[in-house]
Every structure is written in C-alpha cells, then in structure tokens.
Write a protein that holds these residues in place. Structure first.
Motif, PDB file in Angstrom:
ATOM      1  N   ILE A   1      -0.376   4.946   0.063  1.00 49.60           N
ATOM      2  CA  ILE A   1      -1.476   4.706   1.000  1.00 49.60           C
ATOM      3  C   ILE A   1      -0.908   4.219   2.325  1.00 49.60           C
ATOM      4  O   ILE A   1      -0.108   3.282   2.352  1.00 49.60           O
ATOM      5  CB  ILE A   1      -2.468   3.665   0.440  1.00 49.60           C
ATOM      6  CG1 ILE A   1      -3.076   4.173  -0.872  1.00 49.60           C
ATOM      7  CG2 ILE A   1      -3.558   3.350   1.460  1.00 49.60           C
ATOM      8  CD1 ILE A   1      -3.930   3.144  -1.588  1.00 49.60           C
TER       9      ILE A   1
ATOM     10  N   VAL B  82      -6.273   1.595  -9.976  1.00 45.03           N
ATOM     11  CA  VAL B  82      -4.875   1.212  -9.829  1.00 45.03           C
ATOM     12  C   VAL B  82      -4.597   0.007 -10.728  1.00 45.03           C
ATOM     13  O   VAL B  82      -5.433  -0.902 -10.807  1.00 45.03           O
ATOM     14  CB  VAL B  82      -4.572   0.839  -8.358  1.00 45.03           C
ATOM     15  CG1 VAL B  82      -3.094   0.549  -8.170  1.00 45.03           C
ATOM     16  CG2 VAL B  82      -5.033   1.938  -7.423  1.00 45.03           C
TER      17      VAL B  82
ATOM     18  N   PHE C 184       2.020   2.710  -3.187  1.00 52.39           N
ATOM     19  CA  PHE C 184       1.023   3.472  -3.936  1.00 52.39           C
ATOM     20  C   PHE C 184       0.562   4.709  -3.163  1.00 52.39           C
ATOM     21  O   PHE C 184      -0.460   5.315  -3.486  1.00 52.39           O
ATOM     22  CB  PHE C 184      -0.170   2.572  -4.276  1.00 52.39           C
ATOM     23  CG  PHE C 184       0.164   1.478  -5.239  1.00 52.39           C
ATOM     24  CD1 PHE C 184      -0.001   1.652  -6.605  1.00 52.39           C
ATOM     25  CD2 PHE C 184       0.688   0.268  -4.780  1.00 52.39           C
ATOM     26  CE1 PHE C 184       0.329   0.640  -7.495  1.00 52.39           C
ATOM     27  CE2 PHE C 184       1.027  -0.750  -5.667  1.00 52.39           C
ATOM     28  CZ  PHE C 184       0.847  -0.565  -7.032  1.00 52.39           C
TER      29      PHE C 184
ATOM     30  N   VAL D 202      -0.130  -4.035  -8.469  1.00 52.98           N
ATOM     31  CA  VAL D 202      -0.369  -4.332  -7.055  1.00 52.98           C
ATOM     32  C   VAL D 202       0.035  -5.769  -6.761  1.00 52.98           C
ATOM     33  O   VAL D 202       0.698  -6.051  -5.760  1.00 52.98           O
ATOM     34  CB  VAL D 202      -1.853  -4.107  -6.702  1.00 52.98           C
ATOM     35  CG1 VAL D 202      -2.106  -4.461  -5.240  1.00 52.98           C
ATOM     36  CG2 VAL D 202      -2.261  -2.665  -6.970  1.00 52.98           C
TER      37      VAL D 202
ATOM     38  N   LEU E 282       0.830  -1.207   0.000  1.00 52.93           N
ATOM     39  CA  LEU E 282       0.000   0.000   0.000  1.00 52.93           C
ATOM     40  C   LEU E 282       0.862   1.253   0.000  1.00 52.93           C
ATOM     41  O   LEU E 282       0.563   2.238  -0.702  1.00 52.93           O
ATOM     42  CB  LEU E 282      -0.926  -0.004   1.222  1.00 52.93           C
ATOM     43  CG  LEU E 282      -2.033  -1.058   1.237  1.00 52.93           C
ATOM     44  CD1 LEU E 282      -2.749  -1.055   2.592  1.00 52.93           C
ATOM     45  CD2 LEU E 282      -3.036  -0.832   0.115  1.00 52.93           C
TER      46      LEU E 282
ATOM     47  N   SER F  26     -11.496   0.679  -0.528  1.00 56.01           N
ATOM     48  CA  SER F  26     -10.618   0.125  -1.564  1.00 56.01           C
ATOM     49  C   SER F  26      -9.487   1.107  -1.866  1.00 56.01           C
ATOM     50  O   SER F  26      -9.554   2.286  -1.505  1.00 56.01           O
ATOM     51  CB  SER F  26     -11.402  -0.149  -2.849  1.00 56.01           C
ATOM     52  OG  SER F  26     -11.775   1.072  -3.474  1.00 56.01           O
ATOM     53  N   MET F  27      -8.465   0.614  -2.535  1.00 56.17           N
ATOM     54  CA  MET F  27      -7.376   1.487  -2.963  1.00 56.17           C
ATOM     55  C   MET F  27      -7.902   2.575  -3.895  1.00 56.17           C
ATOM     56  O   MET F  27      -7.485   3.737  -3.808  1.00 56.17           O
ATOM     57  CB  MET F  27      -6.283   0.669  -3.649  1.00 56.17           C
ATOM     58  CG  MET F  27      -5.559  -0.298  -2.728  1.00 56.17           C
ATOM     59  SD  MET F  27      -4.300  -1.314  -3.579  1.00 56.17           S
ATOM     60  CE  MET F  27      -3.062  -0.072  -3.985  1.00 56.17           C
ATOM     61  N   LYS F  28      -8.820   2.217  -4.764  1.00 58.55           N
ATOM     62  CA  LYS F  28      -9.398   3.207  -5.686  1.00 58.55           C
ATOM     63  C   LYS F  28     -10.133   4.292  -4.913  1.00 58.55           C
ATOM     64  O   LYS F  28     -10.044   5.483  -5.260  1.00 58.55           O
ATOM     65  CB  LYS F  28     -10.365   2.513  -6.655  1.00 58.55           C
ATOM     66  CG  LYS F  28     -10.979   3.438  -7.697  1.00 58.55           C
ATOM     67  CD  LYS F  28     -12.053   2.747  -8.510  1.00 58.55           C
ATOM     68  CE  LYS F  28     -13.294   2.522  -7.663  1.00 58.55           C
ATOM     69  NZ  LYS F  28     -14.451   2.055  -8.458  1.00 58.55           N
TER      70      LYS F  28
ATOM     71  N   VAL G 256      -8.961  -3.474  -4.231  1.00 56.14           N
ATOM     72  CA  VAL G 256      -8.155  -2.615  -5.116  1.00 56.14           C
ATOM     73  C   VAL G 256      -9.068  -1.678  -5.899  1.00 56.14           C
ATOM     74  O   VAL G 256      -9.216  -0.504  -5.564  1.00 56.14           O
ATOM     75  CB  VAL G 256      -7.267  -3.464  -6.053  1.00 56.14           C
ATOM     76  CG1 VAL G 256      -6.402  -2.547  -6.924  1.00 56.14           C
ATOM     77  CG2 VAL G 256      -6.386  -4.411  -5.254  1.00 56.14           C
TER      78      VAL G 256
ATOM     79  N   ILE H 103      -9.345  -2.687   4.461  1.00 56.63           N
ATOM     80  CA  ILE H 103      -8.989  -2.748   3.047  1.00 56.63           C
ATOM     81  C   ILE H 103      -8.501  -4.138   2.662  1.00 56.63           C
ATOM     82  O   ILE H 103      -8.498  -4.513   1.495  1.00 56.63           O
ATOM     83  CB  ILE H 103      -7.912  -1.687   2.700  1.00 56.63           C
ATOM     84  CG1 ILE H 103      -7.858  -1.434   1.195  1.00 56.63           C
ATOM     85  CG2 ILE H 103      -6.530  -2.084   3.237  1.00 56.63           C
ATOM     86  CD1 ILE H 103      -7.045  -0.211   0.807  1.00 56.63           C
ATOM     87  N   CYS H 104      -8.096  -4.929   3.658  1.00 56.50           N
ATOM     88  CA  CYS H 104      -7.534  -6.250   3.371  1.00 56.50           C
ATOM     89  C   CYS H 104      -7.800  -7.201   4.530  1.00 56.50           C
ATOM     90  O   CYS H 104      -7.721  -6.814   5.696  1.00 56.50           O
ATOM     91  CB  CYS H 104      -6.030  -6.146   3.127  1.00 56.50           C
ATOM     92  SG  CYS H 104      -5.205  -7.732   2.822  1.00 56.50           S
TER      93      CYS H 104
END
Length: 249
Positions: A97, A162, A95, A167, A92, A153-155, A139, A114-115
C-alpha cells in the motif's frame, strides 16, 4: 483480538480489549513505566485526535500508544510525529500500500485518511519527562458511512482482511528503526525521508488556524518541523499549527 506474544514483540505490552483512550492511559502510567511500553486496545470508547476531535476506534483497527523518554532538546520533540508517520508509511508499503503524509500528523492512501498520529507529553523548560505517541491505523475496521469520502482502511485498499498482529509487529519494527535514528541525532535524514512521502510539498493548500486562514503553496518543511508556505505575493510563511486541506489536481 490481537494475539500478542510479548516475547516476540520484545517489550512490555499492555493489551486491553476495551479502553477509553490508549493515550490517556499512557499519560497516567508514563511516569513509572519504562521507555518503550506500549498500550494497545481492540476498541477505544473515546479515541481522539488533535483539538479533542473524536477518533472512531472500533474493533479491527490498530489503536496504540507508545511511551517514550528521549534525552533530547525540546526543539526536537515535534519531529517524533515525523518518526511515527515514516514508520506507518513504511509499514503500509510492506503490505503493498502506498501511503502519503499530510502535514503534520495524518497518513493518506488514495487521498483518504488511513492513519492519525497524536503526540502528547510532559516537559519542563530544559528536559523531557515523557512523550506519548498515539497511533490510530485503520486496518480491518469498518469505516462509518458518513466518513467513506474521507477515510479508508487497509482492508478497503487490498480487498481482504490483513493479519492485525503482523501489522502491529511491522509497525513496531519501523518505529524502532526511525526512533533509533532520531536518538542518534539524524534529524536531517528524518526530514528528508518525510518530505519524500509528503502529500503537501508542491501543492496548493488551505490552512485553517485558530484565528486565521492561509492559502498558498507548501514548499518545504523547516528544521523545526514547521510547514513553509509560499503566499501569492511570494512571501514565505512558517506554519506551526493548523488544519491543512489540499487542492488535488
């Protein structure tokens, strides 16, 4: 879809567009597969977390399981979850985060999940046949409306999609790094790094187990992976299993 080049990844990757559960498939094939084999899918129909809880796994997320066969004492098996969590938070960070780890197996961003990580395996009294590490990372997948308060999410964090394969590659690099340290017996380093990312150390927590509820302050993680709680009367208690919720200030 993950555009995976297995030569770049450098290991066996079993890619599926759809599967019931990557962990369930990994456990079925683990005895005959080589260590490091990865199962990754675009969609899991029956993804799950701890206590058989459903894990929503739509297209756009990273749903994967890794087969490991470490030659270690059984007491160290629980630390593989810490290895995975460290790999996730470092991925993370690549990116931009910032992730935090909630004992024992969740990674949080902005106080939302997130995970999730699920470790399963087959062991005898004195040896490890295999361990399957399942990692579910949000993601680019859409978070269901009823989970928006607790999941992210990462987005969502970055505001844009992403590259999923990037990733994936980053996560494998971080897993390799920490797993090699694990095999080298660097357990103290792993625990210290894990604590540096902890979302629970120093926080008041509520822990719900199968038959009890405990409220106290998380003060440390023991060498065996248990969470050490300071109760209101000053007593220290080790927690090996349970659901942790935090009171954020």
């Amino acid at each position: 879809m993950l555009d995976i080049n297995t030569e770049i990844i450098g290991r066996k990757v079993i890619y599926l567009q759809e599967v019931e559960s990557t962990n369930e498939l990994a456990k079925k094939i683990a005895p005959q597969e080589e260590e490091g084999t990865i199962i990754v899918a675009d969609i899991q129909r029956r993804g799950r977390g701890r206590k058989l809880r459903k894990w929503i796994s739509p297209k756009g997320g990273l749903w994967m399981s890794v087969i490991l066969k470490p030659n270690v004492h059984l007491v160290h098996i629980t630390k593989l979850v810490f290895v995975s969590a460290l790999a996730v938070v470092e991925t993370l960070a690549e990116f931009g985060i910032e992730g935090k780890i909630k004992w024992p197996n969740d990674v949080l961003v902005n106080r939302k999940k997130i995970c999730g990580i699920l470790s399963e395996g087959k062991y005898s009294t004195d040896s490890v046949e295999y361990v399957v590490l399942g990692i579910g990372l949000n993601v680019n997948n859409e978070i269901p409306v009823d989970l928006l308060d607790v999941a992210i999410s990462m987005k969502d964090v970055l505001g844009f999609r992403v590259p999923l394969v990037e990733v994936f590659r980053n996560l494998l690099e971080k897993l390799d790094k920490w797993y090699l340290r694990y095999l080298d017996g660097q357990y103290a380093l792993i625990l210290e790094e894990w604590k540096a990312y902890s979302a629970v150390i120093g926080k008041e927590v509520r822990i719900v187990g199968d038959n009890e509820e405990i409220i106290g302050t998380a003060v440390d993680v023991s060498d065996d992976g248990s969470l050490i709680i300071a109760l209101k009367d000053g007593t220290l208690k080790k927690i090996y299993y349970g659901d942790v919720s935090l009171r954020f200030s």
